[in-house]
Design a protein around this motif. Structure first.
Motif, short mmCIF file in Angstrom:
data_model
loop_
_atom_site.label_atom_id
_atom_site.label_comp_id
_atom_site.label_asym_id
_atom_site.label_seq_id
_atom_site.Cartn_x
_atom_site.Cartn_y
_atom_site.Cartn_z
N TYR A 105 7.77 -4.48 4.80
CA TYR A 105 6.52 -4.68 4.08
C TYR A 105 6.85 -4.77 2.60
O TYR A 105 7.47 -3.86 2.05
CB TYR A 105 5.56 -3.51 4.32
N ASP A 106 6.42 -5.84 1.96
CA ASP A 106 6.65 -5.93 0.51
C ASP A 106 5.32 -6.03 -0.20
O ASP A 106 4.28 -6.21 0.40
CB ASP A 106 7.60 -7.07 0.14
N TYR A 107 5.38 -5.84 -1.51
CA TYR A 107 4.19 -5.84 -2.37
C TYR A 107 3.20 -4.76 -1.97
O TYR A 107 2.00 -4.93 -2.09
CB TYR A 107 3.52 -7.21 -2.40
N VAL A 108 3.71 -3.62 -1.48
CA VAL A 108 2.85 -2.49 -1.14
C VAL A 108 2.40 -1.83 -2.44
O VAL A 108 3.21 -1.49 -3.29
CB VAL A 108 3.59 -1.47 -0.25
N ILE A 109 1.09 -1.71 -2.60
CA ILE A 109 0.55 -1.14 -3.84
C ILE A 109 -0.05 0.25 -3.63
O ILE A 109 -0.32 0.96 -4.59
CB ILE A 109 -0.50 -2.08 -4.48
#
Length: 157
Positions: free
Chosen positions: A139-143
């Motif tokens: 999972y990328d761009y987890v904010i």
């Protein structure tokens, strides 16, 4: 619980390096963990406080850069700090080499319950290869993430 955090130096700040022709000189007094990596370590520390376990911190940075950020990670509470070197992680042609080295090392150490990274736009290719090689979801761009592993990504917005 066993957590790994892959970290790098904050290099977006112009006070960190100077360039002259084709040479880059780092100003080591200004080298620190990126804010996103600090947040990843803090999150891992929270998980360890609740569930017990340990945190291993890894970096693919070189030389004094790696030493500086690994010392900072240890001072934050990480149990171990490991440096992988010998390959330029910013060279896409060498991404397979460093990801295979990391995979082999992690397989010998035993799998992690969770592997976290900060903001790694330059090395997303390596991180995706690592996740695939370990059979993990990537999972990328987890904010936003909570202790129950519910998350939100910037892509959802």
């Amino acid at each position: 619980m066993k957590v790994a955090v892959i970290v790098k130096a904050e290099i977006k700040n112009s006070n960190i390096y100077t360039t002259h022709r084709s040479k880059i000189s780092y100003h080591t007094d200004n080298l620190f963990l990126s804010e996103a990596d600090k947040n990843s370590i803090e999150y891992a520390l929270g998980l360890i406080r609740e569930n017990g376990g340990e945190i291993d911190v890894y970096t693919f940075e070189k030389g004094i850069v790696a030493e500086r950020i690994l010392h900072e990670a240890l001072s934050m509470g990480a149990n171990r700090a490991i440096k992988f070197s010998g390959v330029d992680i910013y060279d896409p042609l060498q991404a397979n080499i460093i990801s295979n080295q990391f995979l082999n090392y992690v397989r010998k150490q035993g799998n992690y319950d969770l592997i976290l990274t900060g903001e790694n736009e330059e090395t997303d290719n390596i991180l995706a290869r690592i996740a695939y090689g370990l059979g993990y979801n990537y999972y990328d761009y987890v904010i936003k993430i909570d202790n129950s592993f519910n998350y939100a990504t910037a892509l959802e917005k």
